[in-house]
Write a protein that holds these residues in place. Structure first.
Motif, mmCIF file in Angstrom:
data_model
loop_
_atom_site.group_PDB
_atom_site.id
_atom_site.type_symbol
_atom_site.label_atom_id
_atom_site.label_comp_id
_atom_site.label_asym_id
_atom_site.label_seq_id
_atom_site.Cartn_x
_atom_site.Cartn_y
_atom_site.Cartn_z
ATOM 1 N N GLN A 301 0.835 -1.199 0.000
ATOM 2 C CA GLN A 301 0.000 0.000 0.000
ATOM 3 C C GLN A 301 0.872 1.252 0.000
ATOM 4 N N ILE A 302 1.946 1.225 0.775
ATOM 5 C CA ILE A 302 2.848 2.375 0.841
ATOM 6 C C ILE A 302 3.417 2.686 -0.536
ATOM 7 N N GLN A 303 3.792 1.652 -1.256
ATOM 8 C CA GLN A 303 4.403 1.840 -2.573
ATOM 9 C C GLN A 303 3.430 2.443 -3.582
ATOM 10 N N ARG A 304 2.114 2.245 -3.345
ATOM 11 C CA ARG A 304 1.115 2.745 -4.294
ATOM 12 C C ARG A 304 0.563 4.114 -3.910
ATOM 13 N N VAL A 305 0.912 4.582 -2.720
ATOM 14 C CA VAL A 305 0.293 5.800 -2.185
ATOM 15 C C VAL A 305 0.780 7.054 -2.894
ATOM 16 N N HIS A 306 -0.161 8.008 -3.090
ATOM 17 C CA HIS A 306 0.180 9.318 -3.639
ATOM 18 C C HIS A 306 -0.442 10.447 -2.823
ATOM 19 N N ILE A 350 7.231 9.118 1.953
ATOM 20 C CA ILE A 350 6.885 10.515 2.216
ATOM 21 C C ILE A 350 7.945 11.448 1.622
ATOM 22 N N ILE A 351 9.214 11.114 1.829
ATOM 23 C CA ILE A 351 10.301 11.946 1.295
ATOM 24 C C ILE A 351 10.292 11.906 -0.226
ATOM 25 N N GLU A 352 10.048 10.726 -0.775
ATOM 26 C CA GLU A 352 10.016 10.557 -2.226
ATOM 27 C C GLU A 352 8.920 11.417 -2.856
ATOM 28 N N ILE A 353 7.718 11.371 -2.269
ATOM 29 C CA ILE A 353 6.600 12.172 -2.774
ATOM 30 C C ILE A 353 6.911 13.660 -2.642
ATOM 31 N N LEU A 408 12.208 21.074 1.627
ATOM 32 C CA LEU A 408 11.873 19.652 1.542
ATOM 33 C C LEU A 408 11.580 19.090 2.932
ATOM 34 N N ALA A 409 12.462 19.396 3.882
ATOM 35 C CA ALA A 409 12.304 18.875 5.240
ATOM 36 C C ALA A 409 11.026 19.389 5.896
ATOM 37 N N THR A 410 10.679 20.632 5.612
ATOM 38 C CA THR A 410 9.446 21.195 6.165
ATOM 39 C C THR A 410 8.223 20.445 5.643
ATOM 40 N N LYS A 411 8.216 20.154 4.343
ATOM 41 C CA LYS A 411 7.104 19.395 3.758
ATOM 42 C C LYS A 411 6.999 18.017 4.403
#
Length: 639
Positions: A301-306, A350-353, A408-411
């Protein structure tokens, strides 16, 4: 036996299975038969090969260690504490003991005559089921609310790589004699075989050794898209290497490996390596079937999340899963591994998105999890603790580069906050410019903390020394770690300060063996299990591995395991520290889920007498490891 003594025995037995299933009359009958045995420390209760006694035993006080015939260095299979049953073998098997039981400390045992108990065994179905399950499942307490324990490990052998925790899980069932194919066969042949046998994967072998695996997904990916032809050879599209396991692998071990490697199949070989004959294949479906609560599904599920909303649901699902694992009495090592694997993947996504939304990073970077996440020990929702390291850039580009990573870190921090990971009160987060630095600046920062040791700098070291890469460039993490080890090597003053910090919390019990509780504030009269019990073990493991220059071991348990190998003279103490760490971590996790808190503070008035005894027993290694630190780093003059 006088009635008052019978009543005391009955009151004790009724707290533990299977005696809690007895009627009042049955319980008093058993209590009347009990013989009390005092066993001095290091004396045997029974030895391997001894003729079976005419009674089995319940530990009333103390602890009894169980070891196999290979345990000539006292490597315990298990430890039986108050209320635990041992010596059941004469009920069901041959009339000699297959293991030895030794008093780890002074013990009082209740001996219950087997012949007298058989009368109850054949009349009380619940008791009969308990003992049969205990013997058949090879656990001393199949109904335990915590680790079940092993009565006898059927495949036990003392080896250099032996872990200190036992395998508490059912053995995984795999497909015997799987369909295999040679590497030079065509993709078409593979597809036809899969269709013929209604399977989704084939092992690729050479001389009966696994060299790869091909799945229907591979065929869709390469052939259906036109990138490969059906006449091409399977070795051109197969996945390699194959992850191999032995036939003894448990469901939990298989589940963890699939989760960590992000794969769907494991090859079962004779010795668990790719250099031995293929005997089976174990799929993700097999694991799902064996264990309904499957973290692999969460990973997918994590891998598919957007969307952030989906991430919130996954984090909530993880909490429910971990709480269920605690209720199911799964051991803490497995619970921590599952929690760490899913949390790491969740943060990675989360970081990737966030990076995709912000735009590609200007230079390589690595996101570091620190504190409990860095050690792989996070189970509950706690404060955020993280940092960011980016590649060195020219001075005129530094501000712009740091600005990007702060954004990035704030997001990322905002999303984590939505998931329930609250902002760190001390702002030890990558969104803080102090903790979003280039590699060189991070090296400079660690050098200052180490070279100019003080109470504040040591506190920072204790937090930031436990880091792990969550996302990004591994090389940056490696360079930073090598720099730290170089700086601390032989630095006695630094280790003295680090040792002093590790001893800042006294042993959890006062002079009269009373819990040291908080005297004022919001948590007055509560016990701080993190600061007074867990943290001293974490701190001790850290300073000891740093002093020994042991690299690549961030996890507290792994640190103690490594120390046990290096210091045989202290092995028993280090293994006791591991057991205590798991016990204390479970107390905290259970409290956290029950109260929806960090689990840090325990209300002792709500604990049972048995739980208080378990806590006190877990405190002994804390005292012993702190004593070792005082002597090893000559800290007496600091205190």
């Amino acid at each position: 036996m006088e009635n008052v003594i019978v009543e005391r025995v009955a009151d004790f037995l009724k707290l533990y299975p299977p005696f809690n299933e007895l009627s009042k009359n049955e319980l008093y009958f058993v209590a009347e038969q009990v013989r009390v045995h005092y066993i001095p420390k290091r004396d045997f209760v029974f030895k391997i090969g001894d003729s079976a006694h005419n009674e089995f035993y319940v530990v009333q006080q103390g602890a009894v260690g169980l070891s196999s015939q290979h345990a000539n260095t006292m490597q315990w299979i298990d430890i039986c504490d108050e209320g635990d049953v041992l010596g059941l073998r004469p009920f069901f098997a041959e009339q000699t003991y297959a293991m030895q039981a030794i008093a780890k400390e002074e013990c009082v045992l209740y001996g219950i005559p087997i012949e007298a108990f058989k009368k109850i065994l054949f009349e009380n179905k619940a008791v009969q089921t308990f003992l049969l399950e205990s013997f058949a499942s090879n656990t001393r307490n199949p109904k335990a609310a915590d680790a079940k324990g092993k009565l006898l490990s059927t495949n036990y052998a003392s080896t250099e790589n032996e872990t200190t925790e036992l395998d508490f899980f059912q053995q995984a069932f795999y497909t015997n004699n799987p369909i295999c194919l040679m590497a030079n066969a065509t993709v078409q042949k593979a597809a036809l075989l899969m269709n013929e046998h209604n399977i989704s994967s084939l092992l690729i072998e050479e001389n009966q050794l696994p060299v790869g695996i091909i799945t229907d997904k591979d065929i869709r990916k390469w052939v259906a898209t036109g990138e490969m032809q059906i006449a091409d050879k399977v070795h051109e599209i197969m996945s390699q290497p194959v992850y191999c396991v032995s036939s003894e692998i448990s469901v939990a071990e298989a589940q963890t490996l699939l989760l960590q490697q992000k794969i769907g199949h494991l090859c079962v070989t004779q010795d668990g390596t790719n250099q031995s004959k293929i005997i089976g294949i174990l799929s993700e479906h097999d694991v799902v079937t064996a264990q309904a609560n499957n973290p692999v599904a969460l990973l997918k599920q994590i891998q598919r999340v957007h969307k952030t909303s989906s991430l919130i649901r996954i984090r909530e699902s993880l909490s429910r899963l971990l709480e269920a694992y605690l209720d199911m009495a799964l051991p803490m090592p497995h619970i921590m591994k599952v929690s760490n694997a899913i949390t790491q993947n969740l943060m990675h996504r989360i970081i990737e998105i966030s990076e995709n939304q912000l735009g590609k990073s200007p230079v390589n970077f690595t996101w570091l999890g620190i504190g409990s996440q860095g050690r792989g020990e996070q189970i509950l929702l706690t404060d955020q603790d993280h940092a960011l390291v980016f590649e060195d850039v020219p001075a005129d580009q530094y501000k712009a580069t740091q600005t990007y990573f702060l954004q990035l870190a704030t997001k990322v921090s905002e999303v984590l906050h939505q998931l329930g990971y609250v902002y760190c009160p001390a702002e030890m987060m990558a969104s803080n410019p102090k903790y979003c630095l280039s590699l060189t600046q991070w090296k400079t920062q660690f050098s200052k903390w180490i070279d100019h040791a003080s109470s504040k700098s040591i506190m920072m070291c204790s937090i930031f020394f436990d880091f792990t890469k969550v996302y990004g460039n591994e090389n940056l993490t490696t360079q930073l770690r090598l720099h730290i080890f170089k700086k601390v090597n032989g630095n006695q003053m630094f280790f003295a300060y680090l040792g002093e910090d590790a001893l800042k919390n006294p042993p959890p019990l006062g002079f009269f063996r009373q819990f040291l509780i908080e005297n004022d504030g919001k948590h007055k009269d509560e016990f701080d299990i993190k600061a007074r019990a867990i943290q001293p073990l974490v701190d001790a493991a850290r300073i000891l591995v740093l002093a020994e220059a042991i690299e690549g071991k961030n996890n507290t348990v792994e640190r103690f395991e490594q120390l046990a190998k290096l210091e045989p003279q202290n092995k028993e103490m280090y293994l006791a520290c591991i057991k205590s760490f798991h016990t204390l971590s479970k107390f905290r996790a259970v409290e956290g889920f029950k109260q929806n808190t960090s689990g840090r503070y325990l209300n002792l008035s709500k604990l049972s007498k048995n739980d208080k005894m378990k806590l006190k027993r877990a405190f002994k290694p804390v005292q012993e490891i702190q004593s070792l630190l005082k002597n090893r780093f000559q800290l007496t003059h600091f205190l």
